[in-house]
Design an enzyme around this catalytic site. Structure first.
Site, short mmCIF file in Angstrom:
data_model
loop_
_atom_site.label_atom_id
_atom_site.label_comp_id
_atom_site.label_asym_id
_atom_site.label_seq_id
_atom_site.Cartn_x
_atom_site.Cartn_y
_atom_site.Cartn_z
N GLU A 96 7.43 -5.00 -6.73
CA GLU A 96 7.85 -5.65 -5.49
C GLU A 96 6.81 -6.70 -5.11
O GLU A 96 5.62 -6.45 -5.19
CB GLU A 96 7.96 -4.61 -4.38
CG GLU A 96 9.12 -3.66 -4.64
CD GLU A 96 9.09 -2.45 -3.72
OE1 GLU A 96 10.17 -1.88 -3.51
OE2 GLU A 96 8.03 -2.07 -3.24
N CYS A 109 1.90 -11.49 -1.26
CA CYS A 109 1.16 -10.28 -1.56
C CYS A 109 1.65 -9.80 -2.93
O CYS A 109 2.83 -9.49 -3.09
CB CYS A 109 1.41 -9.22 -0.49
SG CYS A 109 0.62 -7.65 -0.86
N CYS A 116 -1.26 2.88 -9.75
CA CYS A 116 -2.72 2.83 -9.59
C CYS A 116 -3.28 4.22 -9.89
O CYS A 116 -2.69 5.23 -9.52
CB CYS A 116 -3.07 2.42 -8.17
SG CYS A 116 -4.85 2.28 -7.89
N CYS A 120 -5.76 7.16 -3.75
CA CYS A 120 -6.09 7.26 -2.32
C CYS A 120 -4.93 8.01 -1.65
O CYS A 120 -3.76 7.71 -1.90
CB CYS A 120 -6.26 5.88 -1.71
SG CYS A 120 -7.53 4.92 -2.56
N CYS A 123 -1.90 6.30 0.27
CA CYS A 123 -1.30 5.12 -0.34
C CYS A 123 -0.13 5.49 -1.24
O CYS A 123 -0.25 6.33 -2.13
CB CYS A 123 -2.36 4.38 -1.15
SG CYS A 123 -1.71 3.04 -2.17
N CYS A 340 1.34 -4.39 2.81
CA CYS A 340 0.55 -4.51 1.59
C CYS A 340 -0.07 -3.16 1.27
O CYS A 340 -0.45 -2.42 2.14
CB CYS A 340 -0.51 -5.58 1.75
SG CYS A 340 0.19 -7.22 1.69
N1 SAH Z 1 -6.35 -1.27 -4.62
C1 SAH Z 1 -6.76 -2.27 -3.71
C2 SAH Z 1 -5.66 -3.24 -3.34
C3 SAH Z 1 -4.30 -2.68 -3.09
S1 SAH Z 1 -4.17 -1.69 -1.64
C4 SAH Z 1 -7.37 -1.63 -2.46
O1 SAH Z 1 -7.30 -0.42 -2.32
O2 SAH Z 1 -7.96 -2.38 -1.68
C5 SAH Z 1 -4.25 -2.92 -0.35
C6 SAH Z 1 -4.64 -2.38 1.00
O3 SAH Z 1 -3.59 -1.59 1.58
C7 SAH Z 1 -5.87 -1.49 0.98
O4 SAH Z 1 -6.76 -1.86 2.00
C8 SAH Z 1 -5.29 -0.14 1.22
O5 SAH Z 1 -6.23 0.74 1.77
C9 SAH Z 1 -4.15 -0.46 2.17
N2 SAH Z 1 -3.17 0.63 2.28
C10 SAH Z 1 -2.75 1.47 1.33
N3 SAH Z 1 -1.86 2.36 1.81
C11 SAH Z 1 -1.70 2.08 3.11
C12 SAH Z 1 -0.93 2.64 4.16
N4 SAH Z 1 -0.14 3.68 3.94
N5 SAH Z 1 -1.04 2.11 5.39
C13 SAH Z 1 -1.84 1.04 5.60
N6 SAH Z 1 -2.58 0.46 4.66
C14 SAH Z 1 -2.53 0.96 3.42
FE1 SF4 Z 2 -4.95 2.22 -5.57
FE2 SF4 Z 2 -3.65 2.45 -3.29
FE3 SF4 Z 2 -6.16 3.26 -3.44
FE4 SF4 Z 2 -5.61 0.63 -3.51
S1 SF4 Z 2 -5.26 2.03 -1.79
S2 SF4 Z 2 -7.00 1.80 -4.84
S3 SF4 Z 2 -3.66 0.70 -4.61
S4 SF4 Z 2 -4.45 4.14 -4.56
#
Ligand code: SAH
Ligand code: SF4
Length: 350
Positions: A96, A109, A116, A120, A123, A340
């Site tokens: 997407e 974006c 990944c 986290c 996420c 994002c």
């Molecule tokens: N892997 C990289 C980039 C992709 S995630 C990273 O972690 O930075 C991009 C951003 O979206 C990150 O700051 C991440 O913490 C945030 N993000 C992920 N899941 C989210 C959620 N459920 N609500 C808000 N932000 C989120």
């Molecule tokens: Fe991976 Fe999501 Fe963590 Fe970014 S926030 S490093 S995309 S698991």
């Protein structure tokens, strides 16, 4: 399905394309013409390369085809400001891409990996694991897809955030190659300062990035300033402790002279307390940062809730007291799950 093992036009750098065309008996000017049509005009095929000899066009199409992803579905937020397209890659995998419309800018974006491995907990991408890396061409293709759509309406992409699926610094070479290709002034000429790479915080990658001659912005997804809490939210922290991460960030700031953006997704009663804000302040110790506070978007696999406004105010107040610049990031795309970092492959490949 076409052959996925061979190279696509978007995977090539200009010098490589030049060498290839010279080998085929053409000249460097032809290579530059191809480059312009691909990146400046966001062409969808060699048919648009009208200045090129037909034999060269057909050889290009046969040996380094321009692969343009297929749009399978499109969702638009009711306010029309956020749009999400589901793109199908050549091997049937789906990504997407999100277009964010602001008053004065148009931001893309895009993803750097399919899924990944970092896991986290909040996420959506992390909840499903890593499927595969994206090639530089596949990263570039996402941007050109949106640019093409905008150009049809007389608009232009102005900003790029690598904040879709995946961890860009764990697909380092392809990500950097894509950035350089997009920034090449002989083609798309994307302004580097308007590109933001967001990383979960991979210290060796941050150090390496500090030594590239790039002027892109760096965002680090911190979310916690104590190892115990960060271990829970961001499992990669167990491998790279906060001390190591901050040392890498300091090196980055010293080397590039740039402020780092720290991303902090606020989770109710988890990392939104004044104590955690104070822990952040203590760690910063003069480091040039801007803190982006982000409201948590609810995902299926995580029970945490977004912080309430009073908690956000109290957290902000701690940062204000010592003058740490921060903003509460406007929530975008919630209605169509296009925040994002929220993108998830929902359909399995064919
Ligand atoms: N892997 C990289 C980039 C992709 S995630 C990273 O972690 O930075 C991009 C951003 O979206 C990150 O700051 C991440 O913490 C945030 N993000 C992920 N899941 C989210 C959620 N459920 N609500 C808000 N932000 C989120
Ligand atoms: Fe991976 Fe999501 Fe963590 Fe970014 S926030 S490093 S995309 S698991």
């Amino acid at each position: 399905m076409t052959n996925t093992s061979s190279i696509r036009l978007y995977d090539l750098d200009l010098p490589v394309l030049e060498r290839l065309l010279v080998r085929w008996g053409a000249d460097r000017a032809s290579a530059r013409a191809v480059w312009r049509v691909i990146y400046r005009d966001a062409a969808v095929g060699v048919d648009q390369m009208t200045g090129l000899a037909p034999s060269l066009r057909s050889r290009l199409a046969a040996e380094v085809p321009l692969y343009v992803p297929t749009v399978l579905a499109r969702e638009e937020a009711p306010d029309g400001e956020t749009r999400k397209d589901l793109l199908e890659m050549e091997d049937g995998q789906r990504i997407e891409v999100v277009l964010l419309r602001y008053r004065d800018r148009r931001s893309a974006c895009v993803s750097t990996q399919l899924g990944c491995a970092c896991g986290c907990c909040f996420c959506a991408t992390g909840q499903s694991g890593l499927v595969r890396q994206l090639s530089s061409g596949e990263i570039v293709a996402q941007v050109l897809h949106l640019q093409r759509e905008l150009a049809a309406r007389g608009e232009r992409l102005s900003n790029l955030v690598l904040m879709g699926m995946g961890e860009p610094l764990l697909n380092y070479d392809e990500t950097i190659a894509a950035i350089r290709r997009l920034a090449d002034p002989r083609g798309m000429g994307f302004v580097q300062r308007r590109m933001t790479l967001s990383t979960v915080g991979i210290p060796p990658g941050i150090r390496r990035l500090a030594h590239e001659d790039l002027r892109i912005r760096l965002a680090v997804s911190l979310h916690a300033a104590t190892d115990d809490l960060r271990d829970e939210l961001v499992p990669i922290n167990r491998r790279h402790r906060l001390d190591e991460l901050f040392a890498a960030m300091r090196e980055y700031v010293v080397r590039t002279g740039q402020r780092i953006m720290l991303e902090w997704v606020l989770i109710d009663e988890v990392n939104d307390t004044p104590q955690e804000a104070q822990a952040l302040v203590d760690r910063l110790d003069g480091l040039a940062v801007h803190v982006n506070l982000i409201r948590l978007n609810q995902t299926q696999g995580y029970t945490g809730r977004a912080s309430d406004p009073a908690a956000i105010d109290a957290f902000s107040a701690v940062l204000d007291r010592v003058g740490v610049p921060h903003t509460l990031r406007q929530r975008r795309g919630g209605a169509i799950a296009a925040g994002c970092g929220q993108l998830r492959r929902r359909n399995s490949p064919r």
